[in-house]
Design a protein around this motif. Structure first.
Motif, PDB file in Angstrom:
ATOM      1  N   ASP A  91      40.505  44.882  47.751  1.00 17.33           N
ATOM      2  CA  ASP A  91      39.341  43.993  47.685  1.00 17.33           C
ATOM      3  C   ASP A  91      38.175  44.528  48.493  1.00 17.33           C
ATOM      4  OD1 ASP A  91      40.244  41.384  46.284  1.00 17.33           O
ATOM      5  OD2 ASP A  91      41.883  41.893  47.631  1.00 17.33           O
ATOM      6  N   ASP A  92      38.485  45.351  49.491  1.00 23.92           N
ATOM      7  CA  ASP A  92      37.427  45.807  50.381  1.00 23.92           C
ATOM      8  C   ASP A  92      37.858  47.121  51.010  1.00 23.92           C
ATOM      9  OD1 ASP A  92      35.022  45.742  51.703  1.00 23.92           O
ATOM     10  OD2 ASP A  92      35.337  43.781  52.614  1.00 23.92           O
ATOM     11  N   HIS A 116      37.353  37.275  53.690  1.00 27.33           N
ATOM     12  CA  HIS A 116      38.347  37.371  52.600  1.00 27.33           C
ATOM     13  C   HIS A 116      39.354  36.227  52.656  1.00 27.33           C
ATOM     14  CE1 HIS A 116      37.252  41.036  50.514  1.00 27.33           C
ATOM     15  NE2 HIS A 116      36.947  41.563  51.684  1.00 27.33           N
ATOM     16  N   ARG A 155      37.718  33.100  51.314  1.00 30.44           N
ATOM     17  CA  ARG A 155      37.617  33.125  49.854  1.00 30.44           C
ATOM     18  C   ARG A 155      38.988  32.899  49.220  1.00 30.44           C
ATOM     19  NH1 ARG A 155      34.962  37.439  49.610  1.00 30.44           N
ATOM     20  NH2 ARG A 155      36.292  38.981  48.631  1.00 30.44           N
ATOM     21  N   THR A 179      38.848  38.217  44.595  1.00 35.07           N
ATOM     22  CA  THR A 179      37.496  38.737  44.391  1.00 35.07           C
ATOM     23  C   THR A 179      37.124  38.699  42.912  1.00 35.07           C
ATOM     24  OG1 THR A 179      37.830  40.218  46.274  1.00 35.07           O
ATOM     25  CG2 THR A 179      35.977  40.716  44.833  1.00 35.07           C
ATOM     26  N   TRP A 186      30.810  38.287  48.084  1.00 35.84           N
ATOM     27  CA  TRP A 186      31.275  38.777  49.394  1.00 35.84           C
ATOM     28  C   TRP A 186      30.633  38.005  50.550  1.00 35.84           C
ATOM     29  CZ3 TRP A 186      31.795  41.796  45.181  1.00 35.84           C
ATOM     30  CH2 TRP A 186      32.898  42.642  45.087  1.00 35.84           C
ATOM     31  N   HIS A 194      34.952  46.561  40.281  1.00 35.98           N
ATOM     32  CA  HIS A 194      35.531  45.238  40.009  1.00 35.98           C
ATOM     33  C   HIS A 194      35.245  44.802  38.572  1.00 35.98           C
ATOM     34  CE1 HIS A 194      35.997  45.038  44.393  1.00 35.98           C
ATOM     35  NE2 HIS A 194      36.901  44.134  44.148  1.00 35.98           N
TER      36      HIS A 194
END
Length: 233
Positions: A97-98, A116, A119, A160, A186, A200
């Motif tokens: 995701d990151d 994160h 979320r 995400t 984000w 993504h």
């Protein structure tokens, strides 16, 4: 204690430093020193987020990310000394995701973890009671369970990807620049985020399009950004 976070790195000093940082924030930290240990920890304990190094013995970080993604959608932050853009894109396309490069900034890492987790947990928010759904052609997004269905079949998306899909489904036909997508999903300013967003988008296409190379839904509008095509029901 707060959420469970798995920290994976073959450098024990780094694991210890991140553990101290995250425990200060109130998280419960679990350790692993290679990809295989990470998978064992994940099968034995419920984790809410993984911080994963790339270069490790027995099973490297990116291979471990692929294996985790087969079963779980928890947020994964890749931690790597490689700062090249290609490594970043590779990590994201594997399902991370990151991406945070070493040497990492402790406060930045803590902020990303928090973002994160917020979320991820909001996606599974038990307080949401509305049964609304958004339909667009073959796609149907259930707002209550934050789940996308394609032709009636549920699609496995990461937290995400789900946020991106929801943004598009709630605004069919609207073009979003990459920076705006990044800022909304984000929750931080988007500078040179084109590659992160693009990866993504590509992953979502592979999950929802009949032919990802010729998408009918998730389209690029050259020079501007991305949109989801508004279909007739």
């Amino acid at each position: 204690m707060g959420e469970n976070i798995l920290v994976v790195d073959d450098d024990r000093e780094i694991v210890k430093a991140i553990e101290i940082l995250l425990e200060k924030e109130g998280y419960q930290v679990y350790r692993a020193y290679d990809g295989m240990q990470a998978l064992e920890q994940l099968s034995d304990n419920k984790m809410h987020l993984v911080i994963m190094d790339v270069m490790m013995p027995r099973l490297d970080g990116l291979s471990a990310v692929l294996r985790i993604r087969e079963k779980q959608n928890i947020p994964i932050i890749v931690l790597s000394a490689k700062s090249e853009e290609t490594d970043k894109v590779l990590g994201l396309s594997m399902g991370a995701d990151d991406y945070v490069t070493k040497p990492y900034n402790p406060s930045e890492l803590a902020a990303r973890v928090k973002s994160h987790l917020r979320r991820y947990t909001s996606l599974g928010d038990i307080h949401t009671v509305s049964k609304d759904e958004i339909r667009n052609g073959r796609l149907c997004f259930h707002l209550d369970e934050k789940q996308l269905y394609v032709d009636g079949e549920p699609v496995r998306l990461t937290a995400t990807e789900t946020k991106i899909v929801q943004l598009f489904m709630e605004n069919p036909g609207r073009v979003f620049p990459a920076e705006e997508i990044y800022e909304r999903v984000w929750n931080e300013p988007g500078f040179s985020t084109e590659n992160t967003v693009m990866v993504h988008i590509r992953r979502i296409r592979e999950k929802i399009e009949l032919n990802p190379k010729e998408p009918e839904y998730l389209k690029v509008v050259w020079g501007i950004g991305y949109k989801i095509e508004k279909m007739e029901h």
